[in-house]
Design an enzyme around this catalytic site. Structure first.
Site, short mmCIF file in Angstrom:
data_model
loop_
_atom_site.label_atom_id
_atom_site.label_comp_id
_atom_site.label_asym_id
_atom_site.label_seq_id
_atom_site.Cartn_x
_atom_site.Cartn_y
_atom_site.Cartn_z
N ALA A 71 0.82 -1.22 0.00
CA ALA A 71 0.00 0.00 0.00
C ALA A 71 0.85 1.27 0.00
CB ALA A 71 -0.94 -0.01 1.20
N ASN A 152 -6.17 3.28 10.45
CA ASN A 152 -5.35 2.18 10.93
C ASN A 152 -5.20 2.16 12.45
OD1 ASN A 152 -3.90 4.61 10.08
ND2 ASN A 152 -2.08 3.61 10.91
N SER A 200 -3.27 -3.61 0.39
CA SER A 200 -2.10 -4.24 1.00
C SER A 200 -2.37 -5.73 1.21
CB SER A 200 -1.82 -3.58 2.35
OG SER A 200 -0.85 -4.31 3.06
N CYS A 327 4.03 1.70 11.76
CA CYS A 327 5.01 2.50 11.03
C CYS A 327 5.50 3.69 11.82
CB CYS A 327 4.42 2.97 9.70
SG CYS A 327 4.05 1.58 8.62
#
Lengths: 376, 83
Positions: A71, A152, A200, A327
């Site tokens: 993604a 997310n 993803s 991340c």
């Protein structure tokens, strides 16, 4: 071993996905770009089969599916791929939201450095951006609107149907980062006004290192993307490089299962959620994001008086959880998503994200609450 | 409905109402009706199902290949026999 409750970071791989992939590692290892013998033909067949399966989840045709490494690359291709079109047409205005993943925010920051005007929309306390803000921000020179499907960190579903209505009749390209929602929440992504969708593999029980950008035709025209890489004509010239057939076949299998097992998985998410919520309620947890809009496999909570890093450490033998996006978790920066939703620093620093899947085993919730209560 | 049942259903539809010729439908139906012979080959049977579903006499013409023609189906049938 602790029970893994960090499925928004990455999911376990479905056994049948592994089985399909192994076939293409061990036996059918041909190059899909060499359909001059059976090895190549088989590889090409597998790629085209996977392309069909990946597109089917969002009602896209196979030729609308461009395979990428994931993604992040899809987001970069959707955003930077339009730079040339923006410069030539003098449309340099871009709209995105403050709660996007870094894989959208950082490319947008780079766009700003390249002379584009990027407008960042705020989020409401319920975890959603406001579609009215999109309407207010939209201008004749708006080149791109980039909004996520599902957040997310909170699992909150964003108002895509409303944005589709706002963008009807406007020329702006619309990109949706669907890394967290593709294959889970099916309906919103079927909307044909969405020009580009980032997918993803490793969020839908597929392998890491593979994803797709779905690029739809609108009124007979495909978004005028330019490639970011050069060196071969693969993927309609938009993403050159030898296709990773095992990963692509694995993504196809994962997409197939996501569609086929959608309701069954959802029922399991909901059953797990009931127990998780009951345990968190006992601790006085405050949910970050409106429950009405939160997908059933994820919850983000503030536990007043309990520092999240201490909680993660104390729980490590029982459950594996996180406090923010994978991340950004290694940088120990406070969640930009929760901040954008108006949470205080104290609330952000006491927040945990729990995310599970249909393969998640039962959790000893009494042990979890016992450990957390001792931290107060 | 498992993949073999679905293959039989789609093949009959494509033969009776689509362009799938009898000479191609017959060997596909033979696969669909013999699941015991193709255990462990479900991946290829799924590929075959997709190819029958998207069968287009002119699938290989034009600049891009976004449908399947008789050569694709024949080849998959061969792989099913060989592997």
């Amino acid at each position: 071993m602790a029970v893994y409750l960090d499925c928004n970071a990455t999911t376990p791989v479905e056994p049948s996905v592994v089985a399909v992939m192994m076939r293409f590692f061990e036996m059918d290892f041909g190059n899909a770009a060499s359909p001059i013998h059976d090895y190549g033909l088989f590889a090409r067949t597998a790629v085209e089969h996977a392309r069909m399966l990946v597109g089917k989840v969002v009602g896209a045709r196979p030729d609308e599916v461009i395979f990428t490494s994931g993604a992040t690359e899809s987001n970069n291709l959707a955003i930077f791929g339009l730079v040339d079109a923006g410069q030539k047409s003098r449309r340099r205005h871009v709209i995105t939201t403050a709660i996007e993943h870094k894989a959208v925010l950082e490319p947008c920051e780079e766009l700003s450095r390249q002379g584009f005007e990027v407008e960042l929309l705020h989020a409401r306390p319920d975890g959603r951006f406001s579609p009215e803000q999109v309407a207010e921000a939209l201008r004749p020179d708006t080149l791109l609107v980039s909004t996520m499907h599902v957040n997310n960190e909170t699992g909150v579903l964003q108002p895509l149907a409303e944005v589709a209505e706002i963008l009807a009749g406007h020329d702006a390209f619309w990109h949706v980062d669907a890394a967290q929602g593709y294959g889970k929440d099916l309906e919103p992504l079927l909307n044909r006004r969405i020009d580009m969708i980032s997918v993803s593999g490793h969020k839908i029980y597929g392998p890491k290192g593979i994803g797709a950008l779905i690029v739809r035709k609108r009124e007979g025209r495909i978004p005028p993307l330019q490639p970011l890489l050069f060196g071969g004509g693969q993927e309609q010239g938009l993403r050159p490089g030898t296709l990773p057939v095992p990963l692509i076949a694995g993504l196809g299998e994962a997409a197939k299962l996501a569609l086929r097992d959608n309701q069954e998985r959802r029922a399991k998410y909901l059953a797990f959620r009931q127990n998780a919520c009951a345990a968190l309620d006992d601790l006085g947890a405050e949910q970050n994001g409106d429950e009405v809009w939160t997908l059933p496999h994820c919850i983000n909570v503030t536990l007043p008086g309990i520092a999240s890093d201490q909680a993660i450490s104390a729980l490590k033998n029982v459950i594996a959880v996180s406090s923010t996006s994978a991340c950004t978790s290694h940088t120990r920066t406070p969640s930009h998503v929760l901040k954008a939703m108006g949470r205080s620093s104290a609330q952000v620093e006491s927040s945990l994200r729990l995310s599970w899947c249909h393969m998640t085993p039962d959790v000893d919730w009494a042990a979890v609450t016992g450990i957390l209560q001792k931290l107060r | 409905m498992d993949v073999f049942d679905e293959l039989e259903k789609i093949t009959n539809q494509q033969y009776l109402h689509g362009d799938l010729p009898k000479w191609l439908a017959d060997p596909v139906l033979a696969v669909a009706r013999s699941p015991e012979l193709f255990q462990g080959k479900e991946y290829l049977v799924e590929v075959l199902l997709a190819q029958v579903q998207e069968y287009d006499v002119y699938g290989e013409t034009g600049c891009c290949k976004w449908a399947y023609d008789h050569e694709d189906i024949t080849r998959t049938l061969r792989w099913l026999e060989e592997q």
